[in-house]
Design an enzyme around this catalytic site. Structure first.
Site, PDB file in Angstrom:
ATOM      1  N   GLY A  11      10.964 -15.645 -14.279  1.00  0.00           N
ATOM      2  CA  GLY A  11      10.598 -15.207 -12.928  1.00  0.00           C
ATOM      3  C   GLY A  11      11.607 -15.627 -11.872  1.00  0.00           C
ATOM      4  O   GLY A  11      12.473 -16.462 -12.109  1.00  0.00           O
ATOM      5  N   ARG A  15      10.149 -17.887  -3.497  1.00  0.00           N
ATOM      6  CA  ARG A  15       9.651 -18.767  -2.437  1.00  0.00           C
ATOM      7  C   ARG A  15      10.310 -20.145  -2.412  1.00  0.00           C
ATOM      8  O   ARG A  15      10.116 -20.920  -1.483  1.00  0.00           O
ATOM      9  CB  ARG A  15       8.125 -18.910  -2.560  1.00  0.00           C
ATOM     10  CG  ARG A  15       7.380 -17.687  -2.050  1.00  0.00           C
ATOM     11  CD  ARG A  15       5.931 -17.682  -2.463  1.00  0.00           C
ATOM     12  NE  ARG A  15       5.768 -17.400  -3.890  1.00  0.00           N
ATOM     13  CZ  ARG A  15       4.608 -17.465  -4.526  1.00  0.00           C
ATOM     14  NH1 ARG A  15       3.514 -17.824  -3.885  1.00  0.00           N
ATOM     15  NH2 ARG A  15       4.541 -17.184  -5.826  1.00  0.00           N
ATOM     16  N   LYS A  22      14.309 -21.696 -10.200  1.00  0.00           N
ATOM     17  CA  LYS A  22      13.151 -22.547  -9.900  1.00  0.00           C
ATOM     18  C   LYS A  22      12.903 -23.607 -10.971  1.00  0.00           C
ATOM     19  O   LYS A  22      12.701 -24.779 -10.647  1.00  0.00           O
ATOM     20  CB  LYS A  22      11.905 -21.682  -9.722  1.00  0.00           C
ATOM     21  CG  LYS A  22      10.647 -22.520  -9.534  1.00  0.00           C
ATOM     22  CD  LYS A  22       9.496 -21.738  -8.983  1.00  0.00           C
ATOM     23  CE  LYS A  22       8.818 -20.900 -10.029  1.00  0.00           C
ATOM     24  NZ  LYS A  22       7.643 -20.199  -9.462  1.00  0.00           N
ATOM     25  N   GLY A  78       6.658  -8.407 -15.935  1.00  0.00           N
ATOM     26  CA  GLY A  78       5.362  -9.062 -16.032  1.00  0.00           C
ATOM     27  C   GLY A  78       5.250 -10.027 -17.201  1.00  0.00           C
ATOM     28  O   GLY A  78       6.098 -10.048 -18.103  1.00  0.00           O
ATOM     29  N   TYR A 100       4.023 -21.921 -19.167  1.00  0.00           N
ATOM     30  CA  TYR A 100       4.853 -21.486 -18.043  1.00  0.00           C
ATOM     31  C   TYR A 100       5.857 -22.587 -17.696  1.00  0.00           C
ATOM     32  O   TYR A 100       5.484 -23.752 -17.582  1.00  0.00           O
ATOM     33  CB  TYR A 100       3.983 -21.243 -16.804  1.00  0.00           C
ATOM     34  CG  TYR A 100       3.162 -19.972 -16.835  1.00  0.00           C
ATOM     35  CD1 TYR A 100       3.169 -19.124 -17.929  1.00  0.00           C
ATOM     36  CD2 TYR A 100       2.391 -19.616 -15.737  1.00  0.00           C
ATOM     37  CE1 TYR A 100       2.416 -17.961 -17.933  1.00  0.00           C
ATOM     38  CE2 TYR A 100       1.629 -18.456 -15.729  1.00  0.00           C
ATOM     39  CZ  TYR A 100       1.643 -17.631 -16.831  1.00  0.00           C
ATOM     40  OH  TYR A 100       0.895 -16.487 -16.832  1.00  0.00           O
ATOM     41  N   ASP A 102       7.088 -23.227 -14.968  1.00  0.00           N
ATOM     42  CA  ASP A 102       6.895 -23.802 -13.633  1.00  0.00           C
ATOM     43  C   ASP A 102       5.544 -24.491 -13.491  1.00  0.00           C
ATOM     44  O   ASP A 102       5.067 -24.715 -12.382  1.00  0.00           O
ATOM     45  CB  ASP A 102       7.091 -22.735 -12.548  1.00  0.00           C
ATOM     46  CG  ASP A 102       6.134 -21.552 -12.702  1.00  0.00           C
ATOM     47  OD1 ASP A 102       5.372 -21.527 -13.685  1.00  0.00           O
ATOM     48  OD2 ASP A 102       6.160 -20.660 -11.835  1.00  0.00           O
ATOM     49  N   GLU A 152      -6.301 -10.222 -11.494  1.00  0.00           N
ATOM     50  CA  GLU A 152      -5.286 -10.806 -10.620  1.00  0.00           C
ATOM     51  C   GLU A 152      -5.731 -10.698  -9.162  1.00  0.00           C
ATOM     52  O   GLU A 152      -6.405  -9.732  -8.785  1.00  0.00           O
ATOM     53  CB  GLU A 152      -3.950 -10.084 -10.819  1.00  0.00           C
ATOM     54  CG  GLU A 152      -3.311 -10.342 -12.170  1.00  0.00           C
ATOM     55  CD  GLU A 152      -3.148 -11.826 -12.453  1.00  0.00           C
ATOM     56  OE1 GLU A 152      -2.453 -12.499 -11.681  1.00  0.00           O
ATOM     57  OE2 GLU A 152      -3.738 -12.316 -13.442  1.00  0.00           O
ATOM     58  N   ASN A 384      43.344 -53.976 -11.096  1.00  0.00           N
ATOM     59  CA  ASN A 384      43.283 -53.439 -12.456  1.00  0.00           C
ATOM     60  C   ASN A 384      44.036 -52.128 -12.608  1.00  0.00           C
ATOM     61  O   ASN A 384      44.204 -51.632 -13.698  1.00  0.00           O
ATOM     62  CB  ASN A 384      41.820 -53.239 -12.885  1.00  0.00           C
ATOM     63  CG  ASN A 384      41.065 -52.312 -11.948  1.00  0.00           C
ATOM     64  OD1 ASN A 384      41.352 -52.259 -10.752  1.00  0.00           O
ATOM     65  ND2 ASN A 384      40.126 -51.584 -12.486  1.00  0.00           N
ATOM     66  N   SER A 403      39.821 -68.734  -3.146  1.00  0.00           N
ATOM     67  CA  SER A 403      39.487 -67.563  -2.337  1.00  0.00           C
ATOM     68  C   SER A 403      40.700 -66.703  -2.037  1.00  0.00           C
ATOM     69  O   SER A 403      41.831 -67.199  -1.970  1.00  0.00           O
ATOM     70  CB  SER A 403      38.875 -68.018  -1.007  1.00  0.00           C
ATOM     71  OG  SER A 403      37.628 -68.609  -1.254  1.00  0.00           O
TER      72      SER A 403
HETATM   73  C1  UD1 Z   1       0.145 -15.642 -13.402  1.00  0.00           C
HETATM   74  C2  UD1 Z   1      -1.098 -15.022 -14.037  1.00  0.00           C
HETATM   75  C3  UD1 Z   1      -2.329 -15.465 -13.241  1.00  0.00           C
HETATM   76  C4  UD1 Z   1      -2.401 -16.970 -13.216  1.00  0.00           C
HETATM   77  C5  UD1 Z   1      -1.123 -17.576 -12.667  1.00  0.00           C
HETATM   78  C6  UD1 Z   1      -1.144 -19.058 -12.873  1.00  0.00           C
HETATM   79  C7  UD1 Z   1      -0.489 -12.891 -15.039  1.00  0.00           C
HETATM   80  C8  UD1 Z   1      -0.474 -11.423 -14.851  1.00  0.00           C
HETATM   81  N1  UD1 Z   1      -0.967 -13.607 -14.032  1.00  0.00           N
HETATM   82  O1  UD1 Z   1       0.261 -15.095 -12.114  1.00  0.00           O
HETATM   83  O2  UD1 Z   1      -3.500 -14.946 -13.849  1.00  0.00           O
HETATM   84  O3  UD1 Z   1      -3.500 -17.376 -12.401  1.00  0.00           O
HETATM   85  O4  UD1 Z   1       0.020 -17.067 -13.381  1.00  0.00           O
HETATM   86  O5  UD1 Z   1      -0.034 -19.672 -12.276  1.00  0.00           O
HETATM   87  O6  UD1 Z   1      -0.122 -13.388 -16.065  1.00  0.00           O
HETATM   88  N2  UD1 Z   1       7.420 -14.614 -15.818  1.00  0.00           N
HETATM   89  C9  UD1 Z   1       8.395 -14.125 -16.659  1.00  0.00           C
HETATM   90  N3  UD1 Z   1       8.663 -12.781 -16.668  1.00  0.00           N
HETATM   91  C10 UD1 Z   1       7.992 -11.920 -15.900  1.00  0.00           C
HETATM   92  C11 UD1 Z   1       6.992 -12.410 -15.039  1.00  0.00           C
HETATM   93  C12 UD1 Z   1       6.726 -13.773 -15.021  1.00  0.00           C
HETATM   94  O7  UD1 Z   1       9.032 -14.901 -17.385  1.00  0.00           O
HETATM   95  O8  UD1 Z   1       8.289 -10.724 -15.989  1.00  0.00           O
HETATM   96  C13 UD1 Z   1       7.123 -16.056 -15.827  1.00  0.00           C
HETATM   97  C14 UD1 Z   1       7.449 -16.737 -14.511  1.00  0.00           C
HETATM   98  O9  UD1 Z   1       8.771 -17.274 -14.517  1.00  0.00           O
HETATM   99  C15 UD1 Z   1       6.432 -17.854 -14.468  1.00  0.00           C
HETATM  100  C16 UD1 Z   1       5.237 -17.271 -15.209  1.00  0.00           C
HETATM  101  O10 UD1 Z   1       5.754 -16.228 -16.006  1.00  0.00           O
HETATM  102  O11 UD1 Z   1       6.848 -18.994 -15.164  1.00  0.00           O
HETATM  103  C17 UD1 Z   1       4.167 -16.745 -14.271  1.00  0.00           C
HETATM  104  O12 UD1 Z   1       4.692 -15.700 -13.488  1.00  0.00           O
HETATM  105  P1  UD1 Z   1       4.267 -15.483 -11.987  1.00  0.00           P
HETATM  106  O13 UD1 Z   1       4.967 -14.299 -11.469  1.00  0.00           O
HETATM  107  O14 UD1 Z   1       4.403 -16.743 -11.241  1.00  0.00           O
HETATM  108  O15 UD1 Z   1       2.724 -15.105 -12.185  1.00  0.00           O
HETATM  109  P2  UD1 Z   1       1.570 -15.228 -11.160  1.00  0.00           P
HETATM  110  O16 UD1 Z   1       1.567 -14.034 -10.288  1.00  0.00           O
HETATM  111  O17 UD1 Z   1       1.579 -16.555 -10.534  1.00  0.00           O
HETATM  112 CA    CA Z   2       3.133 -18.358 -10.256  1.00  0.00          CA
END
Ligand code: UD1
Ligand code: CA
Length: 455
Positions: A11, A15, A22, A78, A100, A102, A152, A384, A403
């Site tokens: 992702g 922000r 990140k 996604g 995840y 993050d 979502e 040195n 000294s």
């Molecule tokens: C996601 C969940 C949500 C949950 C939340 C918790 C989905 C659709 N939604 O939402 O239900 O409450 O996390 O924090 O799963 N990422 C990828 N590739 C992508 C998209 C995302 O690797 O194409 C990774 C991001 O780097 C991150 C994680 O997946 O580590 C979550 O992605 P993010 O976009 O933050 O999802 P949320 O909208 O927060």
């Molecule tokens: Ca997130």
């Protein structure tokens, strides 16, 4: 039961407002992603892979250096799409755990509870109850409390938004079923993404059992989206580390004013004053006292040592009952034997200081081997560096260096030698004798101090 782990980290992290990916931002001195990896590894998965995309030029080499598998998700469509990219790494296992990159504070025990929940063919979701569920996917259940789907935030109606049980994003899924089902996801939703969360409704339709574990700890499952959340997690993490230290027998004058960015091996009855930062791996013995404003990195500090305020120590070994500081700097390769004393405004680098030896004031000691019971006077410098190469200085036992002397390396001061104050030592000083280079004191009669020209 074999388990594979897929960590999503592709992702954008918009922000964070950062040129750094990140997941490479640090928490307790370690990248967010590394926290997740270190916890995941403790599950002994048969495969572990990280899905990379944004910031891959930094993240991929970082992972490869540790021998961790990476998968590219070139365009981020996604979480479902992200997991699909990692097919090769989960296909051969029984279960897949999705984490995840993050969500750094997730704990091993929670993951184990999730994996062991229900039977091995069920779909398992880690949820959390939040006072403020804004932004998260909501767990929608029927009257019998059976999970129906995850909605979502962006797709939720007002009623659904009131639900405060949320999806943490962490799931454990049967690999075979996941493999078959990911391809069936669609992107008919507010974000036009392939949601991993849509698997829940599909499982319900197919009569697959869904289990959930609910984390009691909001911070454990918190994701980092901006620097405010990062700072909140940092203080939560530091509070936990400080508590560990105190429970192990360390007195912290103020647990909110110590920072631990690495591993600590501690004895008992250690006292740490305020604003001390520990980095890397530190081993600290019983009854060590560390005063305010010290930075201590990769050090071994033996029992009874006292580190006075404003001291900086890096990759050094400090013997028992040694005293260092205030305002001392020990650079890599410093070894202080028992009962040695290093005083204020002293810098030491790549040097062995023998038992009971003292370097008390305003000195630079580099690339030096010093024996025991040596006294180094104020302002002594080991020269040195000749502009091209570094050379060593050797100082025997019971030496006294007056000294403001300079020891021009390579040079040796033999056992028991005395060096007169203000000596520039370019040749070895013999055992037991006084060596000095200053010319005799004389008084010039009739000499006048210059005066300013009157305008
Ligand atoms: C996601 C969940 C949500 C949950 C939340 C918790 C989905 C659709 N939604 O939402 O239900 O409450 O996390 O924090 O799963 N990422 C990828 N590739 C992508 C998209 C995302 O690797 O194409 C990774 C991001 O780097 C991150 C994680 O997946 O580590 C979550 O992605 P993010 O976009 O933050 O999802 P949320 O909208 O927060
Ligand atoms: Ca997130």
């Amino acid at each position: 039961m074999s388990l594979s782990v897929i960590i999503l980290a592709a992702g954008k992290g918009t922000r964070m407002k950062s040129s750094k990916p990140k997941v490479m931002h640090t928490l307790g001195g370690k990248s967010l992603l590394q926290h997740v990896i270190d916890t995941a590894r403790q599950l002994n998965p048969c495969e572990l892979a990280v899905v990379c995309g944004n910031g891959a030029s930094e993240v991929v080499p970082y992972l490869q250096a540790q021998g961790i598998n990476t998968v590219m998700q070139h365009e981020q469509h996604g979480t479902g799409h992200a997991v699909e990219q990692a097919k090769d790494f989960f296909q051969k296992s029984d279960q897949v755990l999705v984490l995840y990159g993050d969500v750094p504070m997730i704990e091993l025990a929670t993951l184990q509870a999730l994996i062991n929940e229900g039977d091995s063919t069920s779909l398992k979701v880690l949820t959390a109850l939040l006072d403020d569920p804004t932004g998260y996917g909501r767990i929608v259940r029927d009257v019998d409390d059976k999970m129906l789907c995850i909605t979502e935030e962006k797709d939720a109606d007002e009623q659904t938004k009131l639900i405060n049980e949320v999806n943490t994003g962490i799931m454990c899924i049967t690999a075979k079923w996941l493999d078959d089902t990911l391809a069936k996801l669609d992107n008919n939703n507010a974000q036009g993404e392939y949601y991993l969360t849509d698997l829940i409704a599909m499982a319900v339709e197919q009569g697959i059992e869904i289990n959930s574990v609910t984390s009691e700890d909001e911070m454990e499952v918190a994701g980092v989206n901006n620097r405010v959340q990062l700072a909140e997690l940092e203080s939560y993490y530091q509070q936990k580390r400080a508590t560990e230290l105190m429970m192990a027998g360390v007195t912290l004058r103020d647990p909110a004013r110590v920072d631990i960015r690495g591993d600590m091996n501690v004895g008992q009855d250690i006292t740490v004053d305020i604003n001390v930062i520990f980095e890397g791996t530190n081993t600290i013995g019983d009854n060590v006292k560390i005063d305010a404003n010290c930075i201590i990195k990769d050090a071994i500090i033996s029992e009874g040592a006292h580190i006075l305020p404003n001291t900086i120590i890096e990759s050094s070994e400090i013997g028992a009952n040694v005293s260092v500081g205030p305002f001392a700097r020990l650079r890599p390769g410093t070894v202080l034997s028992a009962n040695a004393k290093v005083g204020n405004f002293v810098e030491i680098k790549n040097a062995n200081i023998g038992e009971g030896s003292k370097v008390n004031h305003l000195s630079y000691i580099g690339d030096t081997d010093m024996g025991s019971d040596v006294n180094i006077g104020a302002g002594v410098i080991t020269c040195n560096y000749d502009g091209a190469n570094k050379h060593r200085t050797t100082i025997g036992d019971h030496v006294f260096v007056g000294s403001d002397s300079q020891l021009v390396a390579p040079v040796t001061v033999e056992n028991g030698a005395t060096i007169g104050a203000g000596t520039t030592l370019r040749k070895n000083a013999p055992e037991g004798s006084l060596t000095l280079t200053k010319s005799e004191q004389r008084t010039v009669t009739g000499w006048k101090r210059p005066v300013k020209n009157k305008k």
